[in-house]
Scaffold this motif. Sequence first.
Motif, PDB file in Angstrom:
ATOM      1  N   LYS A   1     -10.461  -0.545  -8.957  1.00  0.00           N
ATOM      2  CA  LYS A   1      -9.460  -1.328  -8.216  1.00  0.00           C
ATOM      3  C   LYS A   1     -10.048  -2.653  -7.754  1.00  0.00           C
ATOM      4  O   LYS A   1      -9.376  -3.695  -7.815  1.00  0.00           O
TER       5      LYS A   1
ATOM      6  N   THR B   1      -2.697  -7.731 -11.838  1.00  0.00           N
ATOM      7  CA  THR B   1      -2.514  -6.634 -10.891  1.00  0.00           C
ATOM      8  C   THR B   1      -1.713  -5.531 -11.571  1.00  0.00           C
ATOM      9  O   THR B   1      -0.957  -5.783 -12.519  1.00  0.00           O
ATOM     10  N   THR B   2      -1.878  -4.311 -11.078  1.00  0.00           N
ATOM     11  CA  THR B   2      -1.166  -3.178 -11.675  1.00  0.00           C
ATOM     12  C   THR B   2      -0.267  -2.440 -10.682  1.00  0.00           C
ATOM     13  O   THR B   2       0.661  -1.762 -11.088  1.00  0.00           O
ATOM     14  N   SER B   3      -0.552  -2.571  -9.402  1.00  0.00           N
ATOM     15  CA  SER B   3       0.267  -1.887  -8.393  1.00  0.00           C
ATOM     16  C   SER B   3       0.850  -2.915  -7.431  1.00  0.00           C
ATOM     17  O   SER B   3       0.360  -4.047  -7.333  1.00  0.00           O
TER      18      SER B   3
ATOM     19  N   ARG C   1      -9.975  -4.983 -10.639  1.00  0.00           N
ATOM     20  CA  ARG C   1      -8.637  -5.510 -10.927  1.00  0.00           C
ATOM     21  C   ARG C   1      -8.268  -6.620  -9.948  1.00  0.00           C
ATOM     22  O   ARG C   1      -7.688  -7.639 -10.326  1.00  0.00           O
TER      23      ARG C   1
ATOM     24  N   ASP D   1      -1.815  -4.000  -4.901  1.00  0.00           N
ATOM     25  CA  ASP D   1      -2.734  -4.979  -5.470  1.00  0.00           C
ATOM     26  C   ASP D   1      -2.063  -6.350  -5.571  1.00  0.00           C
ATOM     27  O   ASP D   1      -2.678  -7.389  -5.319  1.00  0.00           O
TER      28      ASP D   1
ATOM     29  N   VAL E   1     -11.924   0.748  -1.519  1.00  0.00           N
ATOM     30  CA  VAL E   1     -11.258   0.892  -2.807  1.00  0.00           C
ATOM     31  C   VAL E   1     -12.294   1.262  -3.866  1.00  0.00           C
ATOM     32  O   VAL E   1     -13.504   1.067  -3.681  1.00  0.00           O
ATOM     33  N   SER E   2     -11.814   1.794  -4.978  1.00  0.00           N
ATOM     34  CA  SER E   2     -12.706   2.190  -6.063  1.00  0.00           C
ATOM     35  C   SER E   2     -13.253   0.962  -6.789  1.00  0.00           C
ATOM     36  O   SER E   2     -12.745  -0.152  -6.632  1.00  0.00           O
TER      37      SER E   2
END
Length: 250
Positions: free
Chosen positions: A8, A162-164, A11, A167, A4-5
């Motif tokens: 991410k 979390t955003t997604s 997060r 996640d 993951v980046s």
Amino acid sequence: MLYVSTGKAARLLSVTPDAVLKWIKAGKLEARKTAGGHYRISLDSVQSLLKGEEASRNERGPHQKKRLVPCWEYNSIEGKIKDQCSSCLVFKAKGSKCYEVGKILKERGQGATCCPTKCEECSYYKEQGHRPISVLVHTGDSSLKGSLAKEPSPPRIRLRFTTSEYDCSVTVDCFRPEYVILDCKGKSAKCDNLCERLANDPRIPGVRIFLLLPPGMTCKTSMQENISIIERPKSVADVESLLDRIESSE
């Protein structure tokens, strides 16, 4: 192996990207560099760090237990609730915190709990009474996250963001929230679906979900007992006040 980046990973760990870079250099996170010079962090490494963080909390003392267990379950013998517990007003009211419900009962002149010991001497209270409350905030609104993350959380609350949906699932597995603030935007069907999955996720039984809905939007799942619609919190103090109201009413 999945990578993951830096953003991410930050997060998932609820830290800044700078903190992630420091952890990479310190060897706490496994990462590799892309041809463009950007780091990609092993998802396994992120999950291990999250689990290690939970384990260290548990090692610091029994009061850091992950989930709140009702006193009648805690004191049960081989899964069987004691007779004295089944006749207790706390059990009948399904109060999640006997040490708080007992105080309310006394104030109302309805008698105390059936427990023969004082709270300060009770092993259940010592394990559960001072544990922090885990709150997951799922939102794509950077201003909401900023308003909640700009100040330190009080000791009794642990926040994760979390955003997604991906996640969210990964964080639920390691963080095990007791409360979820779900910021719903866009299609109501998508919000209904995520809300339903969280409410029935076997990893977080009894989770309480708070919905943030835009004007005119409805959510079918808001009719469930453990799901409610709230106003958008402006600070951590608002979240703490909300939890105080909910827990004092249980």
